[in-house]
Design an enzyme around this catalytic site. Sequence first.
Site, PDB file in Angstrom:
ATOM      1  N   GLY A 185      32.927  -7.127  13.113  1.00  0.00           N
ATOM      2  CA  GLY A 185      33.877  -8.190  12.775  1.00  0.00           C
ATOM      3  C   GLY A 185      34.030  -8.355  11.269  1.00  0.00           C
ATOM      4  N   ASP A 186      32.909  -8.380  10.555  1.00  0.00           N
ATOM      5  CA  ASP A 186      32.950  -8.487   9.097  1.00  0.00           C
ATOM      6  C   ASP A 186      33.636  -7.273   8.482  1.00  0.00           C
ATOM      7  OD1 ASP A 186      31.379 -10.963   8.330  1.00  0.00           O
ATOM      8  OD2 ASP A 186      29.949  -9.990   9.642  1.00  0.00           O
ATOM      9  N   THR A 187      33.325  -6.091   9.027  1.00  0.00           N
ATOM     10  CA  THR A 187      33.890  -4.862   8.481  1.00  0.00           C
ATOM     11  C   THR A 187      35.397  -4.823   8.658  1.00  0.00           C
ATOM     12  OG1 THR A 187      31.822  -3.689   8.960  1.00  0.00           O
ATOM     13  CG2 THR A 187      33.789  -2.354   8.596  1.00  0.00           C
ATOM     14  N   ALA A 190      36.994  -7.120   6.185  1.00  0.00           N
ATOM     15  CA  ALA A 190      37.000  -6.525   4.851  1.00  0.00           C
ATOM     16  C   ALA A 190      38.110  -5.494   4.708  1.00  0.00           C
ATOM     17  CB  ALA A 190      35.643  -5.883   4.555  1.00  0.00           C
TER      18      ALA A 190
END
Length: 415
Positions: A185-187, A190
Amino acid sequence: MTTTKKNLTNQQTEPSPEEKLPLEGIRVLELGTLLAGPFAGRLLADFGAEVIKIEPPDKADPMRQWGITKNGQGLLWPIQSRNKKSITLNLREKDGQELFKQLAQETDVIIENFRPGTMEKWGLSYEELSDINPRLIMMRTSGFGQTGPYKKRAGFGSVGEAMGGLRHVTGFPDRAPSRIGISIGDTLAALFATIGCLTAIYEREQSSRGQVIDTAIYESVFATMESIIPDYLLADYVRERMGNILPGVAPSNIYYTQDETYIVIGANADGVFKRLCEAMDQPELAEDLDYKTHVARGKNQKKLDLLIEEWTKTLPAKEALDRLEKHGVPSGLIYSAKDIVEDPHYQARDMIVNVEHPELGDFPMPGVVPKLSRTPGKIKEPGSSEMGSHNEAVYQSLLDLDEDKLNELKEKNII
């Protein structure tokens, strides 16, 4: 970038056109911690942006100790913070906020991934900063975005994966929803934030004005969820957990081999399926009405997968893959880190790069993606293991602060 923007002392020598990276001349201030914001900073730094990582003087980014460690150091930190400069700055204090505003005057992009309202609380809203530098671009990443009823909720990547729809379709139907083994999710947030940043930089060439990039983790996940919404609203179908298959797409699965391992085979296109049948020495399957078309194979998915696995169980994985490759059938092993390190294709494409680390020595990390033919990205150095290691270089070169002023700021716990 602003026309009056200063250079750091060690960047006065202009690189030759052959050496210049595509984002050189773009300066980025990276705030926030852990993954989403810093990953975006890493992507920009890989292609030459001057990324200045800011941490509070009394509180290191948790990623310095996150995950697997060696000699007390987190092994993700040197990767995620590669090519970046490290400074400290206390944004909770008025003096720190004033210093940040001065840095913003010399900056193209600010990356922050705090909960919405945090920058405003510090008097560092985009409105205030853009008054100082109208060309400034602010990348804002949060769990739920800067607007809407959920905007003030805490939102880690795991929550974004769940509410973005990914967790619901991940795993097997007879078990609870599963997670993917990385912080996807973070990737994804980003990656979308970086696309937004590059778009805004390009647009700024026409308008001479910056803008805000508002990236929500849950939206970044949702954006990758294919047709789940029209599936539901137009066809009354809710996609569920299906393990290693996609409903109606066959064959595309993992298959057990004679030497007790699994291989992946993707042969759902009609022409590729015909080649698979030839590799299996069963060309007649391609003309069988149960398997001849994409729709037919989807209806008979389970039966077809059993037929294929009957064949793979008669061969060691390498022999099966060699035969599939010979016939042009997409296939491969399910790689562990050990398999990746030993694979010659990874090595040939510089996807494992060794960088000298001052404490850990020869440090292996993933290479730069994507590959640019003329101006490829580059890994110059790992993330700094010492907080504030570039304080003097940044504050003296950009803000003309002398040593006495730096000492005063240190004593006041501003830097």
